[in-house]
Design an enzyme around this catalytic site. Sequence first.
Site, PDB file in Angstrom:
ATOM      1  N   HIS A 145       0.808  -1.215   0.000  1.00 48.24           N
ATOM      2  CA  HIS A 145       0.000   0.000   0.000  1.00 48.24           C
ATOM      3  C   HIS A 145       0.847   1.273   0.000  1.00 48.24           C
ATOM      4  O   HIS A 145       0.299   2.369  -0.081  1.00 48.24           O
ATOM      5  CB  HIS A 145      -0.927   0.018   1.219  1.00 48.24           C
ATOM      6  CG  HIS A 145      -1.950  -1.070   1.203  1.00 48.24           C
ATOM      7  ND1 HIS A 145      -2.888  -1.190   0.206  1.00 48.24           N
ATOM      8  CD2 HIS A 145      -2.185  -2.094   2.067  1.00 48.24           C
ATOM      9  CE1 HIS A 145      -3.657  -2.243   0.452  1.00 48.24           C
ATOM     10  NE2 HIS A 145      -3.255  -2.805   1.568  1.00 48.24           N
ATOM     11  N   ASP A 167      -7.087  -4.828   8.079  1.00 49.29           N
ATOM     12  CA  ASP A 167      -7.782  -5.692   7.122  1.00 49.29           C
ATOM     13  C   ASP A 167      -8.615  -6.749   7.828  1.00 49.29           C
ATOM     14  O   ASP A 167      -9.669  -7.154   7.318  1.00 49.29           O
ATOM     15  CB  ASP A 167      -6.776  -6.356   6.183  1.00 49.29           C
ATOM     16  CG  ASP A 167      -6.368  -5.440   5.044  1.00 49.29           C
ATOM     17  OD1 ASP A 167      -7.202  -4.633   4.611  1.00 49.29           O
ATOM     18  OD2 ASP A 167      -5.215  -5.529   4.588  1.00 49.29           O
ATOM     19  N   GLU A 212      -4.776 -11.737   8.081  1.00 45.78           N
ATOM     20  CA  GLU A 212      -5.543 -10.483   8.095  1.00 45.78           C
ATOM     21  C   GLU A 212      -6.954 -10.641   7.525  1.00 45.78           C
ATOM     22  O   GLU A 212      -7.576  -9.656   7.134  1.00 45.78           O
ATOM     23  CB  GLU A 212      -4.784  -9.401   7.330  1.00 45.78           C
ATOM     24  CG  GLU A 212      -4.258  -9.822   5.977  1.00 45.78           C
ATOM     25  CD  GLU A 212      -3.335  -8.790   5.349  1.00 45.78           C
ATOM     26  OE1 GLU A 212      -3.308  -7.637   5.822  1.00 45.78           O
ATOM     27  OE2 GLU A 212      -2.638  -9.145   4.380  1.00 45.78           O
TER      28      GLU A 212
END
Length: 247
Positions: free
Chosen positions: A46, A171, A145
């Site tokens: 990310h 997440d 996650e």
Amino acid sequence: MLFQSLKPGLRGTQPLDLIWLALGSVPMAEFAVHAKPAALVLDLQHGLWERGTLEAAIGAAAQRVPVIARCAENGPAAISQALDAGAASVLVPLVETVDDARRAVDACRYPPHGRRSGGGVRPLLAGIDAMLMADREVAVGLLIETVQGVENVEAIAAVPGVDYLFIGTGDLALSRGTHDPAVLERDCERVQRAARAHGLPCGLFTADAHAAHRAFADGYRMAVCANDIELVRQGFHSALAQAREEA
């Protein structure tokens, strides 16, 4: 050695305080190294890291602190890119099944132990023997996650070649469809128990130093004490607020 190995820290008993970097800034990585964390995490999934800045950041940091690369995905190309750049460890996202875990481990190891392709500028600097020696020090971390990852965590933790588990709390909350602390805490405790049962350290993504301190008190071996996005955001807000109060 191509990099400072994470494995001695994983084998120890001391908490591993992490600095998480997503903004893609090489100078920020150099500043972080001077703080002497147990390891740096470069977020390739990310974050804003590109191949050139990734190589530069690892070049500036890897001989001084272990560098963990959170890969963009669980695939041979993404994992190989991170390791070819000189990361000491990969943190593989969205591991939900035993097959996911095996695929991650295979991508991290050269034959005959895995399927990683030999090559890259840094791995070959000192020759093939040094490349193979460094391979033995690569630490494989798996991100749990999702709900499915939690449900399969006992089997995932048993996969040979896994060095540590790490819980992606953000997440996981999205996957659960709730931010209820009690629900998420049960999931985290299950992952931690599975890690302990197989002799693996367990890490937790935490928002700040206070949360990291609590995680260490709860028995987690790894936690995020600072991340660059929050430090920069809070720093700007704090400075402007103080200036306006004094004006």
